[in-house]
Scaffold this motif. Sequence first.
Motif, short mmCIF file in Angstrom:
data_model
loop_
_atom_site.label_atom_id
_atom_site.label_comp_id
_atom_site.label_asym_id
_atom_site.label_seq_id
_atom_site.Cartn_x
_atom_site.Cartn_y
_atom_site.Cartn_z
N THR A 153 13.32 24.33 11.47
CA THR A 153 12.57 24.61 12.60
C THR A 153 11.37 25.14 12.39
O THR A 153 11.33 25.86 11.53
N LYS A 154 10.12 24.74 13.01
CA LYS A 154 8.95 25.49 12.65
C LYS A 154 8.45 26.01 13.90
O LYS A 154 8.45 25.15 15.19
N LEU A 155 8.24 27.33 14.11
CA LEU A 155 7.80 28.18 15.43
C LEU A 155 6.30 27.83 15.35
O LEU A 155 5.64 28.37 14.65
N ILE A 192 -1.23 23.24 29.17
CA ILE A 192 -1.91 23.94 27.97
C ILE A 192 -2.43 22.81 27.25
O ILE A 192 -1.65 21.93 26.80
N SER A 193 -3.72 23.04 26.61
CA SER A 193 -4.24 22.04 25.95
C SER A 193 -4.59 22.93 24.63
O SER A 193 -5.81 23.70 24.51
N SER A 194 -4.17 22.66 23.43
CA SER A 194 -4.37 23.57 22.23
C SER A 194 -5.21 22.47 21.49
O SER A 194 -4.54 21.52 20.71
N ALA A 246 -1.05 16.35 24.24
CA ALA A 246 -0.88 15.81 23.10
C ALA A 246 -1.53 14.52 22.80
O ALA A 246 -1.68 13.59 23.41
N GLU A 247 -2.18 14.63 21.48
CA GLU A 247 -3.05 13.23 21.23
C GLU A 247 -2.26 12.39 20.48
O GLU A 247 -1.30 12.78 19.68
N THR A 248 -2.22 11.05 20.91
CA THR A 248 -1.51 10.07 20.40
C THR A 248 -2.21 8.98 20.07
O THR A 248 -3.64 8.81 20.68
N VAL A 291 -6.93 26.39 24.13
CA VAL A 291 -6.81 27.36 23.13
C VAL A 291 -7.37 26.75 22.17
O VAL A 291 -7.41 25.56 21.81
N SER A 292 -8.53 27.39 21.70
CA SER A 292 -9.27 26.91 20.44
C SER A 292 -8.56 27.83 18.98
O SER A 292 -7.58 28.44 19.18
N ARG A 293 -9.41 27.56 18.04
CA ARG A 293 -8.97 28.13 16.73
C ARG A 293 -9.19 29.68 16.65
O ARG A 293 -10.14 30.14 16.58
N SER A 294 -8.20 30.03 16.12
CA SER A 294 -8.22 31.38 15.82
C SER A 294 -8.98 31.77 14.39
O SER A 294 -8.96 30.73 13.60
N SER A 295 -9.47 32.84 14.49
CA SER A 295 -10.28 33.57 13.34
C SER A 295 -10.16 35.03 13.10
O SER A 295 -9.97 35.80 14.13
N1 CAO Z 1 -5.80 28.44 15.52
C1 CAO Z 1 -5.69 28.57 14.44
N2 CAO Z 1 -4.74 27.45 13.66
C2 CAO Z 1 -4.16 26.86 14.32
C3 CAO Z 1 -4.08 27.05 15.74
C4 CAO Z 1 -4.92 27.96 16.44
N3 CAO Z 1 -5.11 28.16 17.92
N4 CAO Z 1 -3.20 26.43 16.35
C5 CAO Z 1 -2.56 25.43 15.51
N5 CAO Z 1 -2.91 26.05 14.18
C6 CAO Z 1 -2.70 25.49 12.97
C7 CAO Z 1 -1.35 25.86 12.64
O1 CAO Z 1 -0.77 27.21 12.02
C8 CAO Z 1 -0.99 24.63 11.63
O2 CAO Z 1 -1.22 25.25 10.41
P1 CAO Z 1 -0.09 24.78 9.16
O3 CAO Z 1 -0.04 23.49 9.15
O4 CAO Z 1 -0.88 25.67 8.09
O5 CAO Z 1 1.01 25.55 9.60
C9 CAO Z 1 -1.84 23.53 12.23
O6 CAO Z 1 -2.81 24.13 13.05
C10 CAO Z 1 -0.98 22.51 13.05
O7 CAO Z 1 -0.55 23.40 14.00
P2 CAO Z 1 1.06 23.14 14.86
O8 CAO Z 1 1.92 22.55 14.02
O9 CAO Z 1 1.35 24.31 15.35
O10 CAO Z 1 0.58 21.87 15.95
P3 CAO Z 1 -0.42 22.49 17.16
O11 CAO Z 1 0.28 23.29 18.15
O12 CAO Z 1 -1.76 22.68 16.61
O13 CAO Z 1 -0.43 20.97 17.92
C11 CAO Z 1 -0.03 19.31 19.40
C12 CAO Z 1 0.57 20.10 18.24
C13 CAO Z 1 0.79 18.29 20.00
C14 CAO Z 1 -0.74 20.08 20.45
C15 CAO Z 1 -1.21 18.38 18.80
O14 CAO Z 1 -0.48 17.71 17.69
C16 CAO Z 1 -2.18 17.82 19.58
O15 CAO Z 1 -1.87 16.79 20.04
N6 CAO Z 1 -3.46 18.43 19.79
C17 CAO Z 1 -4.47 17.79 20.48
C18 CAO Z 1 -4.32 18.44 21.95
C19 CAO Z 1 -5.59 17.76 22.70
O16 CAO Z 1 -6.13 16.55 22.32
N7 CAO Z 1 -6.22 18.54 23.78
C20 CAO Z 1 -7.25 17.93 24.32
C21 CAO Z 1 -6.81 17.59 25.72
S1 CAO Z 1 -7.99 17.44 26.74
O17 CAO Z 1 -8.63 15.93 26.18
#
Ligand code: CAO
Length: 243
Positions: A68-70, A163-165, A113-115, A188-192
Amino acid sequence: LLPWPRIDFSKFGDVEEQPLQRIRNIASAHLSRSWAFIPHVTQHDEADVTDLEDLRLQLNRDLVKDGTKLTLLAFLIKACGCLLKRFPRFNASLDERGDMLTLKKYCHIGFAAETPQGLVVPVVRDVAKKGIVEIAQEVAALAARARASQLAPNDMQGGCFSISSLGGIGGSAFTPMVNAPEVAILGVSRSSVQPVWDGVAFQPRRLLPLSLSYDHRVIDGAAAARFTTELARLLGDFRRALL
Ligand code: CAO
């Protein structure tokens, strides 16, 4: 409105035509409707997730043997589930005439989720009743099924909030579009790691950019600012989820 321009682009250079895939076509229709009907506003904020990231990585070391990965997304879903109970107008839908609000007593949260076929939004149900491990496992299973085009219509229905990450990809902020008939969505954007003044010295802290878009017919700017402020506090000290 002016009619859409019909232009023969090949007059200007080489081109290639690509029909939109079915999922993209469906998404286009939904996005256009949201854009046309919802007066969107986006509230930006930052959360200090330094301690949360330490906790997440520590828990992941313990959970690795179970496979499991949180993910941060699982914590965000849980945090938003807690806040939707405290901010019921964010967990609501407006009817087509725009004069009746349905407040939901349940809390199902969708995530973008991007597919390969385009964007889909699977839904995790009853997040307030679930722990982070269960949410993380469901997100992983739904995301895998989404990428394999195996989601059932039911997997994408009934969402109250989305939520759109994009943090795994990059970027410092964006303006997500509300997934109607929901009334708010968290981007949610990239943390730094940034220098943060603690009153005595600058400390290196990990900051997570939050962008909350909302339907301004239902949610006032002050409520949106309170929501993101509370979300940042909760992500800064996840023990608040117990309150
Ligand atoms: N800041 C910094 N790093 C991040 C982060 C953040 N906010 N979120 C995730 N990461 C990092 C994680 O730590 C992980 O790094 P490691 O592989 O080193 O552990 C890596 O990015 C992948 O993250 P994750 O496994 O946690 O996956 P995720 O939650 O980022 O993404 C999902 C899952 C389903 C949201 C993704 O596959 C996806 O489809 N993203 C695109 C969503 C999208 O298209 N949104 C736009 C919609 S509107 O057009």
